[in-house]
Each structure stands twice: as structure tokens, then as C-alpha cells.
Design a protein around this motif. Sequence first.
Motif, short mmCIF file in Angstrom:
data_model
loop_
_atom_site.label_atom_id
_atom_site.label_comp_id
_atom_site.label_asym_id
_atom_site.label_seq_id
_atom_site.Cartn_x
_atom_site.Cartn_y
_atom_site.Cartn_z
N SER A 169 0.61 -1.18 -0.03
CA SER A 169 -0.10 -0.01 0.01
C SER A 169 0.97 1.41 0.04
N LEU A 170 1.99 1.08 0.71
CA LEU A 170 2.84 2.45 0.62
C LEU A 170 3.79 2.34 -0.60
N ALA A 171 4.10 1.29 -0.93
CA ALA A 171 4.77 1.42 -2.41
C ALA A 171 4.37 1.85 -3.60
N ALA A 172 2.90 1.76 -3.55
CA ALA A 172 2.05 2.21 -4.65
C ALA A 172 2.31 3.65 -5.00
N ASN A 173 2.55 4.38 -3.82
CA ASN A 173 2.62 5.99 -3.77
C ASN A 173 4.03 6.32 -4.31
N ASP A 174 4.16 6.90 -5.50
CA ASP A 174 5.39 7.52 -5.99
C ASP A 174 5.96 8.55 -4.87
N ILE A 175 5.28 9.14 -4.18
CA ILE A 175 5.75 10.01 -3.01
C ILE A 175 6.53 9.24 -2.18
N ILE A 215 20.95 7.77 4.70
CA ILE A 215 21.43 6.77 5.76
C ILE A 215 22.72 6.23 5.28
N PHE A 216 22.89 5.82 3.94
CA PHE A 216 24.06 5.33 3.39
C PHE A 216 25.02 6.27 3.03
N GLY A 217 24.69 7.47 3.07
CA GLY A 217 25.75 8.64 2.73
C GLY A 217 26.39 9.01 4.09
N ASP A 218 26.19 8.59 5.07
CA ASP A 218 26.78 8.85 6.49
C ASP A 218 28.13 8.53 6.46
N GLU A 219 29.01 9.57 7.07
CA GLU A 219 30.24 9.44 6.99
C GLU A 219 31.02 8.44 7.57
N SER A 220 30.22 7.87 8.40
CA SER A 220 30.76 6.49 8.91
C SER A 220 30.86 5.34 8.17
N LEU A 221 29.88 5.56 7.14
CA LEU A 221 29.89 4.19 6.10
C LEU A 221 30.80 4.50 4.91
N ARG A 222 31.77 5.77 4.66
CA ARG A 222 32.40 6.08 3.69
C ARG A 222 33.36 5.10 3.12
N LYS A 223 33.87 4.24 4.22
CA LYS A 223 34.97 3.16 3.72
C LYS A 223 34.08 1.60 3.78
N THR A 224 32.97 1.75 3.66
CA THR A 224 32.28 0.59 3.92
C THR A 224 31.60 0.05 2.57
N GLN A 225 31.70 -1.21 2.18
CA GLN A 225 31.21 -1.63 1.01
C GLN A 225 29.93 -2.05 1.37
N LEU A 226 28.98 -1.77 0.51
CA LEU A 226 27.47 -2.42 1.05
C LEU A 226 26.74 -2.44 -0.74
N GLY A 227 25.66 -3.21 -0.69
CA GLY A 227 25.05 -3.49 -1.78
C GLY A 227 23.62 -3.45 -0.95
N ILE A 228 22.56 -2.73 -1.56
CA ILE A 228 21.07 -2.96 -1.28
C ILE A 228 20.24 -2.75 -2.42
N GLU A 229 19.25 -3.64 -2.43
CA GLU A 229 18.04 -3.55 -3.21
C GLU A 229 16.52 -3.82 -2.66
N VAL A 230 15.83 -2.83 -2.86
CA VAL A 230 14.65 -2.98 -2.30
C VAL A 230 13.60 -2.98 -3.50
N TYR A 231 12.93 -4.11 -3.52
CA TYR A 231 11.84 -4.56 -4.42
C TYR A 231 10.61 -4.56 -4.03
N SER A 232 9.61 -4.11 -4.72
CA SER A 232 8.10 -4.39 -4.43
C SER A 232 7.55 -5.61 -5.28
N LEU A 233 7.27 -6.68 -3.97
CA LEU A 233 6.66 -7.82 -4.49
C LEU A 233 5.41 -7.55 -5.39
N SER A 234 4.59 -6.38 -4.65
CA SER A 234 3.01 -6.43 -5.35
C SER A 234 3.22 -5.81 -6.69
N ARG A 235 4.21 -4.85 -6.75
CA ARG A 235 4.21 -4.10 -8.16
C ARG A 235 5.30 -4.65 -9.10
N GLN A 236 6.08 -5.71 -8.55
CA GLN A 236 7.07 -6.31 -9.32
C GLN A 236 7.88 -5.22 -9.88
#
Length: 87
Positions: free
Chosen positions: A17-23, A35-56
Motif C-alpha cells: 500500500s505504501l509502495a504504490a505511492n510515488d511520493i 542513511i548510506f551517505g553517512d560519514e561512518s560508512l564512507r569506507k564500507t562496501q555495501l549493496g542494497i536492493e528494495v523490490y516491491s513484490l506487489s508491483r514487481q
Amino acid sequence: MKILIGALGLCLWVNSSLAANDIFVDSLTKRLNFIFGDESLRKTQLGIEVYSLSRQELLYERGASKALSPASSIKLLTSLVALKKLG
């Protein structure tokens, strides 16, 4: 570590219901970039993906194509949530 777990919790909180809203998607993108732009994460390697199952549809990605070795604690948390959500 607290930042990463907080971000993971935020991502898993996304529902259809929340993901349906572009806002909401724009807000999610801004929050995760903050969050991921935080200075403490500058030297951290990370990967993230958020996927809506309802909207595919992909809602957010950052470094998702990087080949990373996940930490055991994150693997456990991800597995727990996936089993709870997907059965």
C-alpha cells in the motif's frame, strides 16, 4: 552496524500500500541515500536492493551489482524475514 540494521529494517517495512505511492518511493530513496551517505560508512562496501513484490518493481538500489560476502548476522536476519514474509 546500527545504521545498517536500521536501514534494513526500514527497507523490510515497505509494503504494497505504501509502495504504490510515488511520493513514498521518493521519500524512501531520500531516506536511504541519507542513511548510506553517512560519514561512518564512507569506507564500507555495501549493496542494497528494495523490490516491491506487489508491483514487481525495483524501488531502490545502491551498489546492488557488487559481489559482496554478507556478514553472518545479516544473512540470519534476511533469512528470518524472508521465511516470515514468503513462507
